[in-house]
Design a protein around this motif. Structure first.
Motif, PDB file in Angstrom:
ATOM      1  N   ASN A 561       0.837  -1.205   0.000  1.00 19.00           N
ATOM      2  CA  ASN A 561       0.000   0.000   0.000  1.00 19.00           C
ATOM      3  C   ASN A 561       0.869   1.252   0.000  1.00 19.00           C
ATOM      4  N   ASP A 594       5.175   5.976   5.458  1.00 20.71           N
ATOM      5  CA  ASP A 594       5.609   6.453   4.139  1.00 20.71           C
ATOM      6  C   ASP A 594       5.411   7.954   4.075  1.00 20.71           C
ATOM      7  N   SER A 613     -11.991   0.660  -1.130  1.00 16.42           N
ATOM      8  CA  SER A 613     -10.758   1.021  -1.828  1.00 16.42           C
ATOM      9  C   SER A 613     -10.951   2.351  -2.528  1.00 16.42           C
ATOM     10  N   THR A 614      -9.899   3.170  -2.547  1.00 14.39           N
ATOM     11  CA  THR A 614      -9.994   4.423  -3.305  1.00 14.39           C
ATOM     12  C   THR A 614      -9.218   4.303  -4.613  1.00 14.39           C
ATOM     13  N   LYS A 615      -8.723   3.097  -4.895  1.00  7.77           N
ATOM     14  CA  LYS A 615      -7.912   2.926  -6.111  1.00  7.77           C
ATOM     15  C   LYS A 615      -8.786   2.410  -7.246  1.00  7.77           C
ATOM     16  N   THR A 619      -8.663  -3.744  -4.601  1.00  5.59           N
ATOM     17  CA  THR A 619      -9.601  -4.793  -4.208  1.00  5.59           C
ATOM     18  C   THR A 619     -10.239  -4.470  -2.857  1.00  5.59           C
ATOM     19  N   GLY A 620      -9.572  -3.597  -2.105  1.00  8.58           N
ATOM     20  CA  GLY A 620     -10.125  -3.209  -0.811  1.00  8.58           C
ATOM     21  C   GLY A 620     -10.118  -4.316   0.221  1.00  8.58           C
ATOM     22  N   LEU A 623      -6.264  -4.218   3.848  1.00 14.79           N
ATOM     23  CA  LEU A 623      -6.285  -3.767   5.240  1.00 14.79           C
ATOM     24  C   LEU A 623      -7.280  -4.563   6.075  1.00 14.79           C
TER      25      LEU A 623
HETATM   26  P1  ADP Z   1      -6.591  -1.575  -1.734  1.00 17.86           P
HETATM   27  O1  ADP Z   1      -5.123  -1.376  -1.570  1.00 17.86           O
HETATM   28  O2  ADP Z   1      -6.929  -2.703  -2.672  1.00 17.86           O
HETATM   29  O3  ADP Z   1      -7.345  -0.322  -2.094  1.00 17.86           O
HETATM   30  P2  ADP Z   1      -6.600  -1.852   1.133  1.00 17.86           P
HETATM   31  O4  ADP Z   1      -7.612  -2.452   2.051  1.00 17.86           O
HETATM   32  O5  ADP Z   1      -5.222  -2.393   1.246  1.00 17.86           O
HETATM   33  O6  ADP Z   1      -7.171  -2.058  -0.326  1.00 17.86           O
HETATM   34  O7  ADP Z   1      -6.561  -0.282   1.348  1.00 17.86           O
HETATM   35  C1  ADP Z   1      -7.780   0.448   1.445  1.00 17.86           C
HETATM   36  C2  ADP Z   1      -7.533   1.901   1.152  1.00 17.86           C
HETATM   37  O8  ADP Z   1      -6.727   2.488   2.165  1.00 17.86           O
HETATM   38  C3  ADP Z   1      -6.776   2.179  -0.107  1.00 17.86           C
HETATM   39  O9  ADP Z   1      -7.612   2.165  -1.241  1.00 17.86           O
HETATM   40  C4  ADP Z   1      -6.199   3.555   0.154  1.00 17.86           C
HETATM   41  O10 ADP Z   1      -7.157   4.563  -0.080  1.00 17.86           O
HETATM   42  C5  ADP Z   1      -5.963   3.548   1.639  1.00 17.86           C
HETATM   43  N1  ADP Z   1      -4.554   3.333   1.986  1.00 17.86           N
HETATM   44  C6  ADP Z   1      -4.005   2.205   2.497  1.00 17.86           C
HETATM   45  N2  ADP Z   1      -2.697   2.386   2.730  1.00 17.86           N
HETATM   46  C7  ADP Z   1      -2.396   3.655   2.368  1.00 17.86           C
HETATM   47  C8  ADP Z   1      -1.190   4.446   2.371  1.00 17.86           C
HETATM   48  N3  ADP Z   1      -0.025   3.967   2.817  1.00 17.86           N
HETATM   49  N4  ADP Z   1      -1.268   5.727   1.923  1.00 17.86           N
HETATM   50  C9  ADP Z   1      -2.441   6.227   1.476  1.00 17.86           C
HETATM   51  N5  ADP Z   1      -3.598   5.523   1.448  1.00 17.86           N
HETATM   52  C10 ADP Z   1      -3.584   4.255   1.884  1.00 17.86           C
END
Ligand code: ADP
Length: 671
Positions: A561, A594, A613-615, A619-620, A623
């Motif tokens: 991430n 980071d 997820s904000t990407k 896949t969300g 975490l």
């Molecule tokens: P994904 O990576 O597939 O989106 P995650 O559950 O790993 O799913 O993360 C959920 C959301 O948390 C991400 O879409 C992002 O918006 C935010 N996020 C996680 N780690 C970071 C990070 N190191 N910096 C910024 N945003 C993060």
């Protein structure tokens, strides 16, 4: 006509000395003479211009004299061209000069001088007097010189200028379109753009103006369309057999490989090999080597296939050293298929590296081929746990590029050999720690009920919006939505269950060693992404009792991430700090910090939710799985904003995990 059967590595090495008195070198003279013959012959990359060239007696005579005098050809070519230019450049002279500079570049290692010469010609060509050949001169410069000595994107710009200058010339339209789409393809242009451009040009070629170039363009359009539209639209080159030139065979090779017809691919590869010349443009040469390697990898039982594959791989590696922006990922992919063919254990990692490089260079189609390769390897080796993840990545990459036809074709083919991982295999995939496979597998599972929910919701809306609303059917659709929602919930619950699996590999291990292994695993990826990793591991003596694989999975999720978040940072060095620190008498803390953009306050509440997820292609699940794992160990995971920028994730774990991850025998011992 003499054909060179082994491709020469183009060179940008120091120029040969301009020493007219140097001793004659017979092979060089023969090579130079052959090059001249090639230039005058039909079927060269600049087919349309060959007659113009042959009609330039000034240059032809000068060269003939030079040969007869038996002096050093590389330098002579240049000297004679300069003389010809001084005599008052004629249109054809400019073009000939660029073409011969290309020969000199290839044969006599005169990269810098060839470039200077071609630049001078381009300047003259843009001049009003030489407008008639300006397009051809710039095209030759772009495809033959610049693309060998400079980043290919620069060549693409010059190529675009050539296309504009020649837009009114029906005879060169198709050839330009083939070259332009070839260069843009290497640079990673979206498939829709390539198809649209090639189609538009094909339609503007006057009716009846059929040539090798139009056939080649037709075959390229067929290939693009099959990739874009499918399913099973034939990847069919429409080139007449008697007009098979290098580019046409290349089209056949790619088409045959993509439709899985190894025999035809092999035949096309053999035919193309006969037609490689010193002037084959890189936008054709690079895909030739790549698909050559891919084809030969499928023939590992054929004697000599691996050795031949190696030749293609080396050619790509030589290109990668000069034009790493476009050839780097191809060279890595060729290396991966070679390792795969010889059964090397590193092949899977090699595929991952190739895909990562292709993705960071914006070459989605190469990434897709690399993920396909990884999936193929898993399928052949019974790695059913990792297989769905790689397939998903391949499909995503093809989709990103716009190759929806390829996606449908692959899904059809793969449905016939479905990968049905069992729970244990999923666990193994997670433990293998390869970039998010578990998450992707789960996302794939969850996607199906989600898609069904959307469909049923749309149907319910339709039933209710009718003049006479059909509430019975709308209610049925709502029932279906509820069922799908439950199904998705079950999947997520099973993931949590997976994370908590009782007794799963809980053991005593040295925390910092395990953390160091994760850092090592991701180090190459970070280097490629230009991310500096700082590790501060302050618990060298500390042993903890937990599931080592699961704790490592959490760290991998957090680090991936962080790497992804840093991709958008360009105004400061990208940094990640990975720490292990004491957190009390029986607690340890892991921190991943980071200096990326951090998380917006509005999103902070939801980042640990499953599927949030904000990407665009996230896949969300990363975490949410991480939190499930940490909580199953009796720990907690928290996010705080890092100062002045970025995200800080803190994982606090008990030195001895809670009972649920402790094997029953041990928990009794320590009860
Ligand atoms: P994904 O990576 O597939 O989106 P995650 O559950 O790993 O799913 O993360 C959920 C959301 O948390 C991400 O879409 C992002 O918006 C935010 N996020 C996680 N780690 C970071 C990070 N190191 N910096 C910024 N945003 C993060």
């Amino acid at each position: 006509m003499n054909r060179t059967t082994v491709p020469n590595e183009p060179a940008c090495a120091p120029p040969a000395p301009l020493d007219a008195g140097a001793a004659a070198s017979e092979p060089h003279i023969a090579a130079c003479r052959r090059a001249w013959q090639l230039l005058c012959a039909a079927g060269m990359p600049t087919l349309a211009d060959a007659p113009v060239l042959a009609a330039d007696p000034l240059l032809a005579d000068a060269l003939q004299d030079a040969f007869n005098a038996g002096r050093l050809p590389g330098a002579l070519i240049e000297a004679e061209i300069r003389r010809a230019l001084l005599d008052g450049p004629r249109d054809a002279t400019l073009l000939a000069a660029v073409l011969l500079a290309a020969v000199a570049l290839d044969r006599f290692r005169g990269g810098r001088r060839a470039m200077l010469l071609a630049d001078a010609c381009a300047v003259r060509a843009r001049h009003d007097d030489a407008r008639a050949v300006a397009g051809a001169v710039l095209r030759a410069h772009a495809t033959l010189i610049l693309s060998r000595c400079a980043p290919l994107r620069e060549a693409a710009l010059l190529q675009a200028e050539a296309c504009r200058l020649e837009a009114g010339r029906p005879d060169t339209l198709a050839r330009n379109a083939v070259l332009w789409t070839g260069v843009r393809l290497l640079c990673g242009a979206p498939l829709a753009e390539l198809l649209h451009y090639a189609d538009a040009i094909r339609q503007s070629v006057p009716f009846g103006n059929v040539s090798v170039a139009t056939s080649q363009l037709d075959s390229r359009i067929a290939l693009f369309r099959a990739l874009a539209d499918g399913p099973r639209t034939p990847y069919l080159p429409t080139v007449p057999a008697d007009a098979m030139q290098f580019g046409c065979w290349l089209g056949s090779l790619q088409a045959a490989w993509l439709r899985g017809d190894t025999g035809a691919a092999r035949a096309a590869l053999a035919a193309a090999r006969q037609l490689v010349t010193p002037l084959t443009p890189p936008c054709e040469l690079l895909p030739y080597h790549l698909f050559g390697a891919l084809t030969l990898a499928r023939l590992d039982h054929v004697p000599g296939a691996t050795a031949a594959l190696r030749v293609h791989r080396r050619a790509l590696q030589a290109w990668a050293r000069r034009a790493s922006d476009v050839a780097g990922a191809m060279a890595l992919l060729a290396l991966a298929v070679e390792q795969d063919a010889v059964g090397a254990g590193r092949a899977l990692t090699a595929y991952e590296r190739a895909a990562a490089q292709a993705q960071s260079a914006g070459q989605a189609w190469i990434a897709a081929l690399a993920w396909e390769g990884a999936a193929g390897l898993c399928a052949r080796n019974g790695l059913a746990g990792a297989l769905p993840g790689y397939r998903k990545l391949a499909l995503n990459a093809w989709r990103d590029w716009g190759a929806h036809g390829r996606v449908r074709d692959l899904m059809q083919a793969w449905d016939a050999t479905p990968a049905a991982p069992d729970h244990d295999q999923q666990t193994r995939a997670a433990r293998a720690g390869t970039v998010g496979e578990l998450g992707i597998t789960i996302a794939h599972e969850v996607n199906q009920p989600l898609a069904a929910i959307l469909l049923h919701a749309a149907a319910a809306r339709r039933w209710l919006r009718r003049g006479q609303p059909d509430t019975t059917r709308a209610l049925e659709a709502l029932e279906q939505i509820t069922a799908c929602g439950r199904q998705a919930g079950d999947i997520v619950r099973s993931v949590r269950g997976l994370a908590r699996r009782e007794g799963e590999a809980a053991s005593m291990f040295a925390l910092d060693t395990a953390v160091g292994e994760v850092a090592q695993l991701l180090r190459a990826l970070m280097v490629r992404q230009n991310v500096q990793l700082e590790t501060r591991l302050l618990l060298p003596e500390r042993q903890i009792h937990a599931s080592r694989a699961q704790i490592q999975q959490v760290l991998i999720n957090l680090l991936l991430n962080a790497i992804e978040a840093l991709a958008c940072v360009s105004d400061r060095p990208r940094r990640i700090v990975l720490e292990s620190v004491p957190a009390g008498p029986a607690l340890v803390e892991l921190r991943v910090r980071d200096n990326g953009p951090g998380i917006a306050p509005a999103d902070r509440e939801r980042i640990f939710d499953a599927l949030y997820s904000t990407k665009p292609h996230g896949t969300g699940v990363g975490l949410s799985i991480s939190r499930a794992i940490v909580e199953a160990h009796g720990g907690r995971i928290e996010y705080t904003a890092a100062e002045p920028h970025g995200a800080l994730f803190r994982v606090v774990l008990p030195v001895r995990s809670i009972a649920s991850v402790v094997p029953p025998s041990e928990s009794r011992d320590h009860a």
